[in-house]
Scaffold this active site. Structure first.
Site, short mmCIF file in Angstrom:
data_model
loop_
_atom_site.label_atom_id
_atom_site.label_comp_id
_atom_site.label_asym_id
_atom_site.label_seq_id
_atom_site.Cartn_x
_atom_site.Cartn_y
_atom_site.Cartn_z
N GLU A 188 0.87 -1.19 0.00
CA GLU A 188 0.00 0.00 0.00
C GLU A 188 0.89 1.22 0.00
O GLU A 188 1.81 1.33 0.83
CB GLU A 188 -0.92 0.02 1.22
CG GLU A 188 -1.76 1.30 1.35
CD GLU A 188 -2.63 1.31 2.59
OE1 GLU A 188 -3.15 0.23 2.95
OE2 GLU A 188 -2.80 2.39 3.20
N GLU A 193 -1.54 10.99 4.14
CA GLU A 193 -2.59 10.82 5.12
C GLU A 193 -2.60 12.06 6.00
O GLU A 193 -1.56 12.66 6.28
CB GLU A 193 -2.37 9.58 5.97
CG GLU A 193 -2.58 8.27 5.24
CD GLU A 193 -2.39 7.07 6.14
OE1 GLU A 193 -3.39 6.44 6.53
OE2 GLU A 193 -1.22 6.77 6.46
#
Length: 315
Positions: A188, A193
């Site tokens: 991933e 984020e």
């Protein structure tokens, strides 16, 4: 009976401090009506979407690269040739979307729409699909999957504590129906984020490792907001330069994180990032990463994406 301490902080009874509005701590306190807004000390709370008037931009072309896929979001509806929705709570195979998240995702225009050339995701406080919040999550699985290149995403973050934005990439073989088969072993790549509890910080991260959960590993680096402009106040551009055996993370063209096979091998794990990947954009509420519980009265929260562009190196 009230009294005052030497530094002027108001005390009551057994000298218990009265919460004071700080207007900058990302928490609703004092007599604030929202997070760092309203009440007697802070600016008025915005009641609707506010689109930034400034921020960083990247060029539409780079020497040695060709633009191969993009979305400028100059439309009135989601381009279904490029994107699809994830809907619901992730159940039965990925309940809480694998992170104990508190929202359900929908494909409604109340949670995803377009304004002034921006894709807008809106997280709302409402009871839906058994959850207390609604929001949106979109992906390019089976629509656009690629290997290597430069990715630029121009976006502005939400202002509400308890929100969690992830603009990330998953292995082309990963599916919600069988998440354990290719996560984290397939890799991933979190281009960025962001947690609404700290509007001056983002993360660039990669997840990997075989035999979950025993060997789940990740490498994550923080990046601070620039020039006193929080990530929810102006546009930033979040980028990766993805090459064979190397990923470099950038914010506003500033490099801050790099991964190579040596990184994963140092943790005793293979390097899975030479495969094809697809995009996922999500505005979540709560979950394993935020340290602040969301407060329903602080919502709605807005994520704006101005554009995404993918450039491939010329042969």
């Amino acid at each position: 009976m009230a009294c005052s301490s030497n530094d002027g902080e108001e005390l009551v009874d057994d000298e218990i401090p009265v919460p004071q509005a700080s207007c900058s701590d990302g928490i609703r306190n004092g007599d604030e009506e929202g997070v760092d807004c309203g009440g007697s000390n802070c600016e008025e709370c915005p009641t609707e979407l506010v689109i930034p008037e400034s921020g960083y931009s990247t060029p539409e072309a780079y020497s040695g690269y060709s633009l191969v896929w993009s979305d400028e979001f100059e439309t009135e509806s989601l381009d279904t040739e490029k994107w699809d929705y994830h809907v619901g709570t992730g159940c039965p195979n990925l309940c809480g979307w694998g992170n104990n998240e508190l929202q359900a995702f929908t494909d409604r225009s109340q949670n995803l729409y377009f304004a002034d050339g921006n894709l807008v995701m809106e997280a709302k406080s409402e009871f839906i699909f058994g959850q207390e919040y609604s929001s949106a999550r979109i992906h390019t699985d089976n629509l656009f999957e690629f290997q290597y290149g430069r990715v630029d995403i121009r976006a502005s973050m939400p202002s509400v504590a308890g929100t969690w934005v992830a603009l990330f990439m998953l292995n082309k073989e990963y599916t919600i129906e069988d998440p354990g088969a290719f996560w984290p072993s397939g890799g991933e790549i979190d281009i960025m984020e962001y947690l609404g509890e700290d509007r001056n910080d983002i993360l660039g991260t990669a997840h990997y490792g075989i035999n979950f959960p025993a060997n789940h590993r990740f490498n994550s680096v923080h990046f601070d907001a620039l020039d006193g402009n929080s990530f929810d106040e102006v546009y930033y551009v979040f980028s990766i330069i993805w090459e064979e055996d190397k990923i470099t993370w950038l914010v506003n063209d500033i490099e801050y994180h790099t991964m190579t096979p040596a990184t994963t091998q140092a943790n005793g794990q293979p390097y899975p990032f030479n495969d094809q990947f697809y995009f996922v954009f999500a505005l979540s509420v709560g979950g394993n990463l935020p340290n602040v519980n969301p407060i329903p009265s602080n919502f709605p929260a807005f994520l704006l994406v101005d554009y995404i562009r993918v450039f491939k190196p010329n042969e």
